[in-house]
Design a protein around this motif. Structure first.
Motif, PDB file in Angstrom:
ATOM      1  N   GLY A  15       7.113 -20.091 105.805  1.00  0.00           N
ATOM      2  CA  GLY A  15       6.940 -19.907 107.367  1.00  0.00           C
ATOM      3  C   GLY A  15       6.970 -20.974 108.391  1.00  0.00           C
ATOM      4  N   SER A  16       6.739 -22.153 107.746  1.00  0.00           N
ATOM      5  CA  SER A  16       6.875 -23.368 108.422  1.00  0.00           C
ATOM      6  C   SER A  16       7.372 -24.489 107.882  1.00  0.00           C
ATOM      7  CB  SER A  16       5.414 -23.442 109.080  1.00  0.00           C
ATOM      8  OG  SER A  16       5.074 -24.862 109.623  1.00  0.00           O
ATOM      9  N   SER A  18       5.820 -27.044 107.720  1.00  0.00           N
ATOM     10  CA  SER A  18       4.649 -27.719 107.134  1.00  0.00           C
ATOM     11  C   SER A  18       4.293 -27.198 105.729  1.00  0.00           C
ATOM     12  CB  SER A  18       3.415 -27.437 107.919  1.00  0.00           C
ATOM     13  OG  SER A  18       2.980 -25.914 107.820  1.00  0.00           O
ATOM     14  N   ASP A  19       5.244 -25.979 105.407  1.00  0.00           N
ATOM     15  CA  ASP A  19       5.262 -25.509 104.037  1.00  0.00           C
ATOM     16  C   ASP A  19       5.980 -26.369 102.960  1.00  0.00           C
ATOM     17  OD1 ASP A  19       3.218 -23.468 104.854  1.00  0.00           O
ATOM     18  OD2 ASP A  19       5.095 -22.383 105.226  1.00  0.00           O
ATOM     19  N   ALA A  70       3.964 -19.165 102.096  1.00  0.00           N
ATOM     20  CA  ALA A  70       3.386 -18.957 103.352  1.00  0.00           C
ATOM     21  C   ALA A  70       2.098 -19.285 103.383  1.00  0.00           C
ATOM     22  CB  ALA A  70       3.705 -17.756 104.026  1.00  0.00           C
ATOM     23  N   GLY A  71       1.277 -19.671 104.604  1.00  0.00           N
ATOM     24  CA  GLY A  71      -0.129 -19.970 104.441  1.00  0.00           C
ATOM     25  C   GLY A  71      -0.691 -19.007 105.335  1.00  0.00           C
ATOM     26  N   MET A  93       0.085 -20.916 100.159  1.00  0.00           N
ATOM     27  CA  MET A  93      -0.026 -22.508 100.658  1.00  0.00           C
ATOM     28  C   MET A  93      -1.382 -23.022 100.327  1.00  0.00           C
ATOM     29  SD  MET A  93       2.738 -23.693 101.204  1.00  0.00           S
ATOM     30  CE  MET A  93       3.791 -22.412 100.197  1.00  0.00           C
TER      31      MET A  93
END
Ligand code: RP5
Length: 172
Positions: A15-16, A18-19, A70-71, A93
Protein backbone atom coordinates in the motif's frame (compact mmCIF):
# COMPACT_ATOMS: atom_id res chain seq x y z
CA UNK A 1 20.48 -14.45 -28.65
CA UNK A 2 19.94 -12.40 -25.50
CA UNK A 3 18.28 -14.20 -22.58
CA UNK A 4 14.62 -13.23 -22.32
CA UNK A 5 13.53 -12.11 -18.87
CA UNK A 6 11.09 -14.71 -17.45
CA UNK A 7 7.52 -13.53 -16.99
CA UNK A 8 6.67 -12.82 -13.35
CA UNK A 9 4.58 -15.54 -11.68
CA UNK A 10 4.17 -13.75 -8.35
CA UNK A 11 3.25 -10.14 -7.68
CA UNK A 12 4.31 -8.39 -4.49
CA UNK A 13 2.06 -5.39 -3.95
CA UNK A 14 2.05 -2.99 -1.03
CA UNK A 15 0.00 0.00 0.00
CA UNK A 16 2.89 2.40 0.59
CA UNK A 17 6.64 2.67 0.21
CA UNK A 18 6.72 2.65 4.03
CA UNK A 19 5.86 -1.09 3.71
CA UNK A 20 8.97 -1.81 1.63
CA UNK A 21 11.40 -2.67 4.47
CA UNK A 22 9.09 -5.57 5.38
CA UNK A 23 8.01 -6.58 1.87
CA UNK A 24 11.64 -6.73 0.70
CA UNK A 25 11.77 -10.01 2.64
CA UNK A 26 9.21 -11.51 0.23
CA UNK A 27 11.30 -10.38 -2.72
CA UNK A 28 14.51 -11.85 -1.26
CA UNK A 29 12.82 -15.20 -0.59
CA UNK A 30 11.28 -15.40 -4.07
CA UNK A 31 14.69 -14.62 -5.58
CA UNK A 32 16.30 -17.34 -3.43
CA UNK A 33 13.73 -19.83 -4.73
CA UNK A 34 14.31 -18.59 -8.30
CA UNK A 35 10.72 -17.49 -8.81
CA UNK A 36 10.25 -14.55 -11.18
CA UNK A 37 8.29 -11.77 -9.48
CA UNK A 38 7.22 -8.19 -9.92
CA UNK A 39 6.81 -5.56 -7.24
CA UNK A 40 4.33 -2.69 -7.14
CA UNK A 41 3.01 0.03 -4.85
CA UNK A 42 -0.72 0.54 -5.16
CA UNK A 43 -3.15 1.69 -2.51
CA UNK A 44 -6.72 0.60 -1.84
CA UNK A 45 -7.49 4.10 -0.57
CA UNK A 46 -5.12 6.50 -2.32
CA UNK A 47 -5.20 4.93 -5.79
CA UNK A 48 -8.31 2.70 -5.92
CA UNK A 49 -8.68 2.84 -9.73
CA UNK A 50 -5.03 1.87 -10.25
CA UNK A 51 -5.46 -1.02 -7.80
CA UNK A 52 -8.61 -2.20 -9.56
CA UNK A 53 -7.00 -2.02 -13.02
CA UNK A 54 -3.86 -3.81 -11.81
CA UNK A 55 -6.00 -6.59 -10.33
CA UNK A 56 -8.19 -6.93 -13.42
CA UNK A 57 -5.10 -7.46 -15.61
CA UNK A 58 -3.10 -9.67 -13.23
CA UNK A 59 -4.26 -13.16 -14.25
CA UNK A 60 -4.20 -12.30 -17.95
CA UNK A 61 -0.55 -11.23 -17.65
CA UNK A 62 0.35 -14.71 -16.37
CA UNK A 63 0.60 -13.93 -12.67
CA UNK A 64 -0.34 -16.95 -10.53
CA UNK A 65 -0.23 -15.60 -6.97
CA UNK A 66 -0.46 -12.12 -5.44
CA UNK A 67 1.23 -11.23 -2.15
CA UNK A 68 -0.31 -8.11 -0.62
CA UNK A 69 1.30 -6.21 2.26
CA UNK A 70 -0.53 -3.38 3.98
CA UNK A 71 -0.99 -1.78 7.36
CA UNK A 72 -3.74 -0.08 9.33
CA UNK A 73 -7.22 -0.70 7.90
CA UNK A 74 -5.63 -3.30 5.63
CA UNK A 75 -8.05 -3.03 2.73
CA UNK A 76 -5.52 -3.74 -0.02
CA UNK A 77 -5.56 -7.55 0.11
CA UNK A 78 -9.34 -7.57 0.43
CA UNK A 79 -10.08 -5.28 -2.51
CA UNK A 80 -7.67 -7.27 -4.68
CA UNK A 81 -9.32 -10.54 -3.61
CA UNK A 82 -12.69 -9.05 -4.52
CA UNK A 83 -11.67 -8.68 -8.16
CA UNK A 84 -9.64 -11.78 -9.00
CA UNK A 85 -9.68 -15.54 -8.53
CA UNK A 86 -5.88 -15.65 -8.09
CA UNK A 87 -4.82 -16.70 -4.57
CA UNK A 88 -4.05 -13.67 -2.40
CA UNK A 89 -1.55 -13.98 0.43
CA UNK A 90 -1.74 -11.15 2.93
CA UNK A 91 1.05 -9.73 5.09
CA UNK A 92 -0.08 -7.42 7.93
CA UNK A 93 2.44 -4.63 8.61
CA UNK A 94 3.87 -4.00 12.04
CA UNK A 95 4.60 -0.28 11.41
CA UNK A 96 1.14 0.88 12.49
CA UNK A 97 -0.06 2.64 15.68
CA UNK A 98 -1.39 -0.71 16.94
CA UNK A 99 1.76 -2.61 15.90
CA UNK A 100 0.02 -4.74 13.30
CA UNK A 101 -2.78 -6.07 15.46
CA UNK A 102 -5.14 -3.70 13.63
CA UNK A 103 -4.09 -5.06 10.21
CA UNK A 104 -4.16 -8.67 11.40
CA UNK A 105 -7.68 -8.38 12.78
CA UNK A 106 -8.86 -6.67 9.60
CA UNK A 107 -7.19 -9.31 7.41
CA UNK A 108 -8.91 -12.25 9.11
CA UNK A 109 -12.37 -10.75 8.74
CA UNK A 110 -12.94 -11.29 5.04
CA UNK A 111 -16.55 -12.24 4.25
CA UNK A 112 -17.36 -15.80 3.20
CA UNK A 113 -16.50 -16.42 -0.45
CA UNK A 114 -13.67 -13.88 -0.67
CA UNK A 115 -10.62 -15.47 0.98
CA UNK A 116 -7.19 -14.07 1.67
CA UNK A 117 -4.50 -16.28 3.23
CA UNK A 118 -3.13 -14.33 6.18
CA UNK A 119 0.51 -14.66 7.26
CA UNK A 120 2.24 -13.59 10.47
CA UNK A 121 2.66 -9.86 11.17
CA UNK A 122 5.81 -8.24 9.76
CA UNK A 123 9.02 -9.73 8.35
CA UNK A 124 8.32 -13.38 9.23
CA UNK A 125 4.99 -13.01 7.43
CA UNK A 126 6.68 -11.53 4.37
CA UNK A 127 9.14 -14.45 4.22
CA UNK A 128 6.32 -16.95 4.71
CA UNK A 129 4.19 -15.30 2.03
CA UNK A 130 6.94 -16.01 -0.48
CA UNK A 131 7.41 -19.59 0.73
CA UNK A 132 3.65 -20.15 0.65
CA UNK A 133 3.45 -18.73 -2.89
CA UNK A 134 6.27 -21.11 -3.84
CA UNK A 135 4.39 -24.03 -2.30
CA UNK A 136 1.31 -23.17 -4.38
CA UNK A 137 3.39 -22.97 -7.57
CA UNK A 138 5.30 -26.14 -6.66
CA UNK A 139 2.13 -28.25 -6.91
CA UNK A 140 2.66 -28.06 -10.68
CA UNK A 141 6.44 -27.48 -10.85
CA UNK A 142 8.66 -30.40 -9.82
CA UNK A 143 11.92 -28.43 -10.01
CA UNK A 144 10.52 -25.81 -7.64
CA UNK A 145 9.22 -28.55 -5.32
CA UNK A 146 12.82 -29.84 -5.15
CA UNK A 147 14.15 -26.37 -4.33
CA UNK A 148 11.60 -26.14 -1.51
CA UNK A 149 12.81 -29.46 -0.08
CA UNK A 150 16.39 -28.10 -0.21
CA UNK A 151 15.23 -24.91 1.53
CA UNK A 152 13.68 -26.95 4.37
CA UNK A 153 16.91 -28.97 4.64
CA UNK A 154 18.84 -25.70 4.90
CA UNK A 155 16.56 -24.54 7.72
CA UNK A 156 17.11 -27.83 9.58
CA UNK A 157 20.91 -27.64 9.08
CA UNK A 158 20.83 -24.09 10.49
CA UNK A 159 19.24 -25.35 13.72
CA UNK A 160 21.97 -28.01 14.12
CA UNK A 161 24.69 -25.37 13.51
CA UNK A 162 23.15 -22.96 16.01
CA UNK A 163 22.88 -25.69 18.62
CA UNK A 164 26.56 -26.66 18.15
CA UNK A 165 27.61 -22.97 18.37
CA UNK A 166 25.58 -22.52 21.55
CA UNK A 167 27.16 -25.59 23.16
CA UNK A 168 30.65 -24.32 22.25
CA UNK A 169 29.86 -20.98 23.92
CA UNK A 170 29.16 -22.93 27.14
CA UNK A 171 32.41 -24.89 26.71
CA UNK A 172 30.42 -28.09 26.19
C1 RP5 B 1 -1.39 1.50 4.55
O1 RP5 B 1 -1.21 2.52 5.49
C2 RP5 B 1 -0.03 1.25 3.98
O2 RP5 B 1 0.04 -0.06 3.48
C3 RP5 B 1 0.89 1.47 5.15
O3 RP5 B 1 1.17 0.26 5.82
C4 RP5 B 1 0.09 2.40 6.04
C5 RP5 B 1 0.71 3.76 6.20
O4 RP5 B 1 1.00 4.30 4.94
P1 RP5 B 1 1.89 5.62 4.83
O5 RP5 B 1 1.12 6.69 5.53
O6 RP5 B 1 3.23 5.32 5.49
O7 RP5 B 1 2.05 5.89 3.36
O8 RP5 B 1 -2.30 1.86 3.56
Amino acid sequence: MANKKPYPLVAIVMGSDSDLPVMTESAKMLAELKIPYEIEITSAHRSPKRTSQYTAEAAGRGLRVIIAGAGGAFHLAGVIAAETTLPIIAVPMENTPLAGLDSLLAAVQMPGGVPVGVMAIGKAGAVNAAVFAAQILATSDKALAKRLVQYKQKLAAGVVENSARMKRSFGL
